[in-house]
Design an enzyme around this catalytic site. Sequence first.
Site, short mmCIF file in Angstrom:
data_model
loop_
_atom_site.label_atom_id
_atom_site.label_comp_id
_atom_site.label_asym_id
_atom_site.label_seq_id
_atom_site.Cartn_x
_atom_site.Cartn_y
_atom_site.Cartn_z
N SER A 1 0.87 -1.18 0.00
CA SER A 1 0.00 0.00 0.00
C SER A 1 0.90 1.21 0.00
O SER A 1 1.79 1.32 0.85
CB SER A 1 -0.89 0.02 1.24
OG SER A 1 -1.84 -1.00 1.18
N GLU A 2 0.67 2.16 -0.91
CA GLU A 2 1.61 3.27 -1.04
C GLU A 2 1.65 4.16 0.19
O GLU A 2 2.58 4.95 0.35
CB GLU A 2 1.34 4.08 -2.32
CG GLU A 2 0.00 4.75 -2.41
CD GLU A 2 -0.99 3.93 -3.23
OE1 GLU A 2 -1.01 2.69 -3.05
OE2 GLU A 2 -1.73 4.53 -4.03
N ILE A 3 0.68 4.04 1.09
CA ILE A 3 0.75 4.78 2.34
C ILE A 3 1.98 4.39 3.15
O ILE A 3 2.47 5.16 3.97
CB ILE A 3 -0.55 4.58 3.17
CG1 ILE A 3 -0.60 5.51 4.38
CG2 ILE A 3 -0.70 3.12 3.60
CD1 ILE A 3 -1.94 5.52 5.09
N GLY A 4 2.52 3.17 2.88
CA GLY A 4 3.78 2.80 3.52
C GLY A 4 3.81 1.45 4.20
O GLY A 4 4.23 1.34 5.34
N SER B 1 8.28 4.26 0.14
CA SER B 1 7.17 3.62 -0.54
C SER B 1 7.16 3.98 -2.03
O SER B 1 7.03 3.10 -2.89
CB SER B 1 5.86 4.07 0.11
OG SER B 1 4.76 3.47 -0.52
#
Lengths: 246, 246, 225, 225
Positions: free
Chosen positions: D50-53, D92
Amino acid sequence: MDKVYSSVEEAVANIEDGATIAIPGFFAAGVPRVLLQALIKKGTKNLTLACGCGPMLGAAEELTQLVKNKQIKKVIDSYGLYRSATKGLQDPFEQAVRASEIELEVYPMGTLAEKYRVAGAGIPAFYTPTGVGSVVEEHIVTNIIANRKPKETRVFDGKKYVLEYALKTDYAFIHAYMGDREGNLVYRKTARNFNPVMATAGKITIAEVEKLVESGKIEPDCVHTAGVYVQRVVEVPRVSFAITID
Amino acid sequence: MDKVYSSVEEAVANIEDGATIAIPGFFAAGVPRVLLQALIKKGTKNLTLACGCGPMLGAAEELTQLVKNKQIKKVIDSYGLYRSATKGLQDPFEQAVRASEIELEVYPMGTLAEKYRVAGAGIPAFYTPTGVGSVVEEHIVTNIIANRKPKETRVFDGKKYVLEYALKTDYAFIHAYMGDREGNLVYRKTARNFNPVMATAGKITIAEVEKLVESGKIEPDCVHTAGVYVQRVVEVPRVSFAITID
Amino acid sequence: MPQKFQGLPREMIALRASREIKDGDYVNLGIGIPTLVSNWIEGKDVTLQSEIGMTKTGPLAFDDDVDQDLINASCQPVTELPGIAYFDIFDSFGMIRGGYMDVIMMGALQVNGRGDYAGWANPAARGMDIGNIGGSMDLCAGATKLFITMMHTDPDGGPKVVNEITFPYTTKGKVNMIFTDLAVIEITPEGPVLKEVFPGLTPEDIQSVTGAKLIIAPDLKEIEL
Amino acid sequence: MPQKFQGLPREMIALRASREIKDGDYVNLGIGIPTLVSNWIEGKDVTLQSEIGMTKTGPLAFDDDVDQDLINASCQPVTELPGIAYFDIFDSFGMIRGGYMDVIMMGALQVNGRGDYAGWANPAARGMDIGNIGGSMDLCAGATKLFITMMHTDPDGGPKVVNEITFPYTTKGKVNMIFTDLAVIEITPEGPVLKEVFPGLTPEDIQSVTGAKLIIAPDLKEIEL
């Protein structure tokens, strides 16, 4: 050095009109809401909020208040509007953007992340493949037509890249799970997101922490943001909020 | 995905002659010595060792062996020679460099750190103030005169910067304190140094870990290198060594 | 040629230089005399950064306290102070280039009166024109205050504060002050100003072992320790 | 105008697309139908980023399992799988741009036969020509395989696989395959190839709701779930 302030009001007291403030958070996670509330109370005007991924949608009440108080001049973000255009039509912020009363400058999220990171690392500019094939490679994407300045591109090894610049801010508001008196910070799970890069982007970085501990209490190998980047630390209560941005 | 290999020999088995390998470590700390020993045993030739700050001075025995075996074509480093010129005169590596049998390409340490970092992050080039006012801004600094290619500079806001490029490597050898089967890694104290950036620079990243644990045993907020960057993990004994580079 | 004048021992150069460090400062100390400065900051609220990747570096470690995973940028075993933080090398150099160090102290082979200095390669001694850059150029690039600490002359008695630099440059125009065994010199837009001298020496004595033409400070005084 | 053909429900588009994910893949799923793909990877040795990290994102969280500090990039509460790692946003997007994702699935407003797509701004609906870029352009820039999952036509029945894109581009020339409720289309150098159709529909049916001129695969078959 002990960097602890006794209240958020004190921590934001000298923020002047016209300041650019980095606001981390990814939608509802890791948003420095208590500092934002102090900013509303203080009434600072003409602000530029430099965001990463819609923290003001996560802090919708604070955003609406800031808009109503006419405190915001500009927002920089990758995802600043409600997903639903219908909901957006009723949103005071989006209305102000549509009326060109507030500027909304839009970048790809990874480009923004890197713009903040290099700002803290003394790097003025970098090349990225992101945005090639879109309007992002042509000019700064903003609702204010006059500010659509052209961007440079360049080919390396047959592939096209966009030149993007560091984004240093006057202040950074940070939300951390834990912090010590030196300003060493630890984030929790996905509430980390933009907090570490923005901590390095702010000339003055103010961290609200849910848990203030004495120096030496944080595991040194697990510090996420070294205290060198943080000028002010203030303990705040944990704020619960709705996890939705639709 | 389970990325564990049963031996270092197996982990380095397919490294071909002519490969470029990132070697982390800051002098004696955090050097992947067991993997280096496996490379000596394998006898791979024509190698380029892409270093950060003198890991081969920390692994002096391995360096001497690699030089004697004529396995090294080139070393990239910020601090590749003994501090003492007198000691350097007797060092087989430095002798080979002086005789132009091995190329030594030198960069400022922070520039190298960033070259590895951006290589893993899809950024082909960046501008840095480091090296301005020195030969570093003029051309690639190397003992092989024919390879002294000119560098570009550019002025932003009245200040001069050097354009530097990403440095992607075929392999990266990593030394970690702890790793799980997914390749998530944790480093210990200053043995961290170049390991995280080099883990992202290698097309194939091979991590030697002092402690192999099952997935889920590493505190998720304290992972230093996410497993996505690591292709092979191998458990090795902790090697003790002298802490000196004089 | 032997040294013409006897001055401060290295430890005392470090002591004098340490006076420039103030409470709250983040400080990076290079290899050589700068490292000795760490012996003189006790009692000050100062944070030492080591470019290997830590802030709040503690004193040197000995015997059982030695941990091979805990060394400073000079490859010496060190200890931890409360509030210590470890970080990656790119973060370390990010904060260095980014201007987060208040004071940077470095050794040098040559410094001139315009604030240029050379410290990373000695072609005469090494037999080639490349050497160890290390972190020196990054530290200079990000320096707020850049101080040089060194012996006033080289082992042969030749000047190290020179008129023209002949070794490969580390940086140009960034040095603020020079602390040697014989003098304290401030680099100003007008040129190098002799501010302090070793007790018993005259400005003429200092000039006699200095390549750059010195300006004598109106308030010239003896080095105070 | 109503929809001309009834096809797969959204969940089944996600199921079909999920077939392209193999053991060992690192996968990023965009907002919309792509998010539903996560319901169909059980039993596969797949890592969701998930690109949020985070990597090793687990299934959605409900009730007492909800933690406001643990959300995916669509702002939904999620859970942890063994081996989960959290990281900073620049790390990320470093891994995203750096090509570490094996499969990226995105929704779209329009795709054409050359692999271009538009998905971040709908000037008609929004009343302005800017919108939410989010991480979409970074994901495209770093994509090894870029798959679009979407309804075949827009809510008014108009084609979304178009001849010419009229909305602001997200990327050009990067899309590999398109999965819709009616068809599976592969983008090739020769043009868009119709590979699979919803049972009962003919290539002519699909072409009638498609703007781009389709090439019919010699081995055309029904969408298999």
